[in-house]
Scaffold this active site. Sequence first.
Site, PDB file in Angstrom:
ATOM      1  N   ASN A 116      10.264  -9.001 -41.808  1.00 55.37           N
ATOM      2  CA  ASN A 116      10.274  -8.854 -43.273  1.00 55.37           C
ATOM      3  C   ASN A 116      11.600  -9.280 -43.881  1.00 55.37           C
ATOM      4  O   ASN A 116      12.337  -8.505 -44.465  1.00 55.37           O
ATOM      5  CB  ASN A 116       9.908  -7.428 -43.689  1.00 55.37           C
ATOM      6  CG  ASN A 116      10.800  -6.379 -43.068  1.00 55.37           C
ATOM      7  OD1 ASN A 116      11.251  -6.539 -41.946  1.00 55.37           O
ATOM      8  ND2 ASN A 116      11.078  -5.326 -43.805  1.00 55.37           N
ATOM      9  N   HIS A 200       3.686  -0.561 -38.096  1.00 51.11           N
ATOM     10  CA  HIS A 200       4.286   0.407 -39.011  1.00 51.11           C
ATOM     11  C   HIS A 200       3.105   1.162 -39.588  1.00 51.11           C
ATOM     12  O   HIS A 200       2.276   0.590 -40.279  1.00 51.11           O
ATOM     13  CB  HIS A 200       5.078  -0.303 -40.117  1.00 51.11           C
ATOM     14  CG  HIS A 200       5.692   0.656 -41.100  1.00 51.11           C
ATOM     15  ND1 HIS A 200       7.018   0.638 -41.419  1.00 51.11           N
ATOM     16  CD2 HIS A 200       5.158   1.676 -41.809  1.00 51.11           C
ATOM     17  CE1 HIS A 200       7.285   1.603 -42.289  1.00 51.11           C
ATOM     18  NE2 HIS A 200       6.153   2.250 -42.538  1.00 51.11           N
ATOM     19  N   ASP A 331      15.692   0.778 -35.807  1.00 55.92           N
ATOM     20  CA  ASP A 331      15.222   0.530 -37.173  1.00 55.92           C
ATOM     21  C   ASP A 331      16.423   0.351 -38.103  1.00 55.92           C
ATOM     22  O   ASP A 331      16.415   0.789 -39.252  1.00 55.92           O
ATOM     23  CB  ASP A 331      14.300   1.653 -37.676  1.00 55.92           C
ATOM     24  CG  ASP A 331      13.463   1.186 -38.871  1.00 55.92           C
ATOM     25  OD1 ASP A 331      13.537  -0.010 -39.223  1.00 55.92           O
ATOM     26  OD2 ASP A 331      12.753   2.023 -39.451  1.00 55.92           O
TER      27      ASP A 331
HETATM   28 ZN   LIG Z   1      11.620  -1.093 -39.540  1.00 58.95          ZN
END
Ligand SMILES: [Zn+2]
Length: 467
Positions: A116, A200, A331
């Site tokens: 992303n 996710h 993350d």
């Molecule tokens: Zn992530």
Amino acid sequence: MKRTLLHDLTLVTGNETFRGDIIICGDRIEKIIRTNENGLATPAGTEMPLDEVEKVFLEQHPDAEVIRLTGLLAFAGGIDAHVHFREPGMTAKADIGSESKAALLGGVTSFIDMPNVNPPTTTAERLYAKLALASGRSWANFGFHIGATADNAEEIAKIPSEDFGGIKIFMGSSTGNMLLDDDGALSSFFRTTRKEILVHSEDERTIRRNMEAAIEKYGEDIPFRLHAEIRSRQACIKSTVKALELAMSLGTRLHVLHLSTAEEAEMIRAAKRINPKITAETSANYLWFSSEDYDRLGSRIKCNPSVKGAGDRAALRAALKSGVIDTIGSDHAPHLATEKARPYLQAPSGLPSIRQTLSVLLSVAEEEDIPLTRIAEAFSENTARIFGIRERGVLKEGCFADIVTVDPHKEYVVKNDDCGYRCGWTPYEDMKLKGTVEHVFINGEMKVKDGKLTDDIPSGRRLRFEA
Ligand SMILES: [Zn+2]
């Protein structure tokens, strides 16, 4: 080829913890010498005092280097399959150079970056452009995941599988433009994909409903502690049920990212018995923070999924200990401090943390009596296995010498300025952690010594994925 003897360490692998020496030759681990219970080394089966090992080694290799590391632990360098280094497109927040350097200083020698970015990594062309971007600039070994969209399954199927880590599916999350909540496209990915599928897992409709209710009650000024109720446990559970049901019925290789609830950990435990190819990740953030921290840290711990209650944190720690949680991904998701200073609705989700991962794991391991072998598995071994990263992630003769040494007893207080993140902050600021990264070897080269970089030349290599 250059040889280095790492002398008198405690080696930690997924199987065992033992005292010994490591000989690095070129970019590989050439030999591991065990020290037996009498404190004697046993190269080639013959017992000798530890000092002798050094002497014999230097006689055989007069121009070699010996580094004495008594009291330190050695792990295989971390493999972090979940980072957001923001390049291309968001380089004010971070880039591959800045964040991979911080990663290396935290003992992470390989990473796989999420798709992303801007433009998102959803085509072959963008994947290879990203690989080119990282080449020569990354401090850690690098690879990339591809993002699933409603219509790129065919394009992904044509990309050689060794060129990317896995396929990231945002199941109803609003991050970026890769929302895949169309059930047809979702199950088609689960049915046909041979690569690892990373999800996710949060149900978008549940979140939207909760958000509307919160806005009705608070208007624009929503307190940050409501994050755990807006991005609620029900949203996670509902989506993870769906992912697990699909993966169990279709035999999918499914990796559920950043578990945040006790219920999901329990569901994963049960689902693994039906489909052993189901695996799970959590991040250090969910092992460290809880909803009790929102009033103090606010936006700084706003991430998706949300940090949940203290009971969830305890359950996730137990799941790490029992092996239900296979891997730890940071993350690592930097945002500018000015962006994070905005009110709830405008403050972006995500927090920078990669430099703290190993220290948090070691601190949690001590608090919960988690064996170090479990930490070695979650930090690197399991990740290497799941993504097919061969000859890395394990302390073994013949493998690449990606090694981190740690002083397990040294405590330190985290300071924003010491992290090396471009964004200049971390939610761990002023927290006390135990376990400092002392040396990092990557592809046989000592790049970190006494916690500091040894030169200014990035040397990360491209990863190949043979699974
Ligand atoms: Zn992530």
